[in-house]
Each structure stands twice: as structure tokens, then as C-alpha cells.
Design a protein around this motif. Sequence first.
Motif, short mmCIF file in Angstrom:
data_model
loop_
_atom_site.label_atom_id
_atom_site.label_comp_id
_atom_site.label_asym_id
_atom_site.label_seq_id
_atom_site.Cartn_x
_atom_site.Cartn_y
_atom_site.Cartn_z
N VAL A 1 -64.03 -43.88 64.51
CA VAL A 1 -65.36 -43.75 63.61
C VAL A 1 -66.17 -44.97 63.44
CG1 VAL A 1 -64.77 -43.70 61.32
CG2 VAL A 1 -66.63 -42.38 62.11
N ILE B 1 -65.29 -38.63 69.30
CA ILE B 1 -64.12 -39.23 68.34
C ILE B 1 -62.73 -39.41 69.12
CG2 ILE B 1 -63.48 -39.33 65.94
CD1 ILE B 1 -66.37 -38.36 65.39
N SER C 1 -65.17 -37.36 61.91
CA SER C 1 -63.81 -38.11 61.76
C SER C 1 -63.13 -37.82 60.60
CB SER C 1 -64.36 -39.48 61.84
OG SER C 1 -63.10 -40.23 61.69
#
Length: 446
Positions: free
Chosen positions: A74, A238, A97
Motif C-alpha cells: 500500500v 494491491i 489494504s
Amino acid sequence: MKKNLDMTEGKPISLLWAFTFPTLMGNLLNQVYSITDSIVVGRYLGQTALAAVGSTMPVILLLAALMIGINVGVGIIISRYFGQKNEELMRRAFVNSLYLGLFLSAGMMVLGLTFSGTILRWMGTPEGPLQEATAYLEISFITMICPLMYYLFSSAFRGLGDSQTALYCLIVSVLSNIGLDVLFVAVFRWGVAGSAWATALAQALSAVVAAVLLFRKYPMMRMRRQDLRLHGKLLRQITVLAIPIAVQSAFNNLGNLVAQSAVNLFGEATMAAYTAASRIGTLALMPVETIGSSLSVYASQNHGAGKPQRIRQGVRASLQLSLVVSTVLGVFLLLCGRQMAGLFLAEPSAEILTVVQRFLLITAVPGILAGVMQVYQQVLRGIDRANQALMGGVMQLITKIAVVAVGAWGMQNLDVVWLGWPASFVAGTVIPYFCFQKIAREMETE
């Protein structure tokens, strides 16, 4: 210094040092805590307790590596959107995240509580320290949410180019950790379990402080209702970045887990010596890891800003910084490593002091090898090539396990076991180095 650092303009070595220095000081301070923690346990609870804490460390570091890996992801994505000046996606990356980390940490907590004792027995932990080691490990699994939140906010600050505020939060964690450690272990006599609770509570306190500072200093990071929704595309982005980083970090620490199993074969005294030596040795290896981590943020910002020519300049600057730092710390360990080992136990034996000295000489003094590896692995992460960095991590793991296994189970020679560290640094560099050279040429000719 500005509250956050835009690394898309200016001299790379100056920017990297300005960004690295607060983090480096924070990480060194964190190592002071880790050393203090072991000193408190060793001096108040004795050799068996010190061996117990040491035997859990590879597992604890494996968990921390997974949490850090997820949150480094992140940080890199926030850096990229910071370079693009896209505040909405910065906020959504942070939230998604968090969702990913909560999901993974819940699963690991269940598995850990179920198999803590089994893991330690599989590692060959002697019966003497086994019970206390199991208690320490179970508490660490129960409180996994604390390091998750701590690392998440730290990575958010770093992604914004603000390593200084991340340092302040770390100072809160370290100082409260030392205080709680002394209180729980030396005053309340809670034993090894007290040390585990102290760490968790300190990380929780630091996460609260970090949350207040993040949303107060950076209003653009304050969540809107629409930011709290699960964003499938961003979550996948992510995950694709974070999972390889987390797996690679886990690979690195899986090698340490095998090394701990090998050390356990040599008895309780060697286990206690390895606990002390690894704490001291981190003083040389951790700074070059910090420099590499800073390079990933630098590379990510310049990648997002479309400035590939600055990335190669950043690599050269990072290599220069790593060489200087590792040389200074290597000399320090050569001169003072044996004396520092005497801090961990009231009356350390000659055997313990010798093991510590040999470990530091073989694994920590040649820290520049780790620095080169970190530079090329981390720059690949910063330019969205985490899978290539992971390949380097796989080679690093295979080499370390192979050399450690030969030294422990084949030759019963501790010096050969320690050679697993420098050998793995070299092996972990080869693939990332050639991948970066190829990718950099392609980026610069586009």
C-alpha cells in the motif's frame, strides 16, 4: 524539512538520505528496544527464558514479514498516486489494504493458535524452553491486529514521503515497549508472556497515535463514505503487488526459521547465544534494508511521474549509501560485538561469547552484500515488478536453506551454518540485477 517529500525532483542521493535518515534512526531505535527486551528477559529470567524467546523469533518475524509485505504494497501504491496527485485513489488504496490485511491476519491467527506448539516442536525446540516459547507465540497470534495497524499507518506515512512522522510513531512504540517490558517482566514477574503483551500493547498505542497524526496532518487522507466501499479493481491491484512482497518477506524469514531449527540442534547455550547475536547483527543488516526500502518509494514516485531516467540514478545513490553505512557498522561490530554480548546474561560463558563473535564476523560484517541485494530487489518492487523481485527471494531462500542444512545436519559445523547468510545475499541479487538492467533499458528508450 517539509512534512512530506516529493522525490521526483532534486538530487537523488540527497533525497534518499533525507527520506532514509528518519526511518533509519527509527529502526535503530527499534533495535535498541529489541536488544533491551532480550536483556530484560535474559537478566531477570535467565538463559532458558532467553532461549525460549529466541526460538519464537523466526515465527514472529515471519508473521511480521507478512504484515509488512502487505503494507509495503500500500505504501508503494500510495507513492504512485501521490506522484500522480490522485488523492481519491490514495484513500481507497489505504482502506482496501486494511481489508486485505484483516482477512489474512484473521486466518493466520486461527492457524497459529492451533499449531503453535506443533511448530516449535517441529523446529526441535528443547523441552526446557518449550512451554514459555509456546505461551509467547500464542499471545503473538492473538494480538496480530496490533502490528497490522502499526505497519499500515507507518507505510501510509512513508508512501506520502513523510518518514519523519513515521519515526515519531515508532518512538512512541519503542519507549512504551521498553517501559511495559520492564514493568511486566521485572516488576509484575509475568515471565516471557509479559514480554509478548508489552510488545502488543506498545504497537496498539503507536497505531492510535499514528491514526490521529495521519488524519490531522493530511486532510486529503480523511475517508469519505464512498472510500469505505470494497473496490474490486484496486483490491486486486494491491493484492497483485502486496502478495509477492509478503511471500518474499516470508521466504526470507522462512530461511531464518530453518536456521533456528538448525541452531536448536546445538543445545540451549547456543540457542541463547544465537538470540543475542542475531539481535546485535541486525544493527548491521537492518540499515541497508532501510535504504533499499526507501529506494522502493523513490522509484515508485518517479515511475508514477513518468521519469524512468531518475530511477537508475537512485539505484547508484542507494548503492553508495549502503557501502558507507555497512562499512561503518561492520567495523563497529568487529570491535565491540563480543563486548555487547555480555549485556544479555549476567554471567555469559566463554562458549556463548565465542558463538556470538563468530556469527557476527561471518553474517553481519559483510553487510554490503545484503545492501546490494536489497537495492535491486526493492527497486523492482517500486517499478511494479514485484514478481521478478520474488524470484530473487526464492533463490535467496533456497541457498540459505541448503547451506544451513549442510552445516547443521551434514557437517555439524556452526561456521558453515553462518555462511548461509552471505551466500544467500549473493544468490538473491543475481536475478533482480539482470532483470532491472533489462527493464531500465526498455523504460529509458520508450
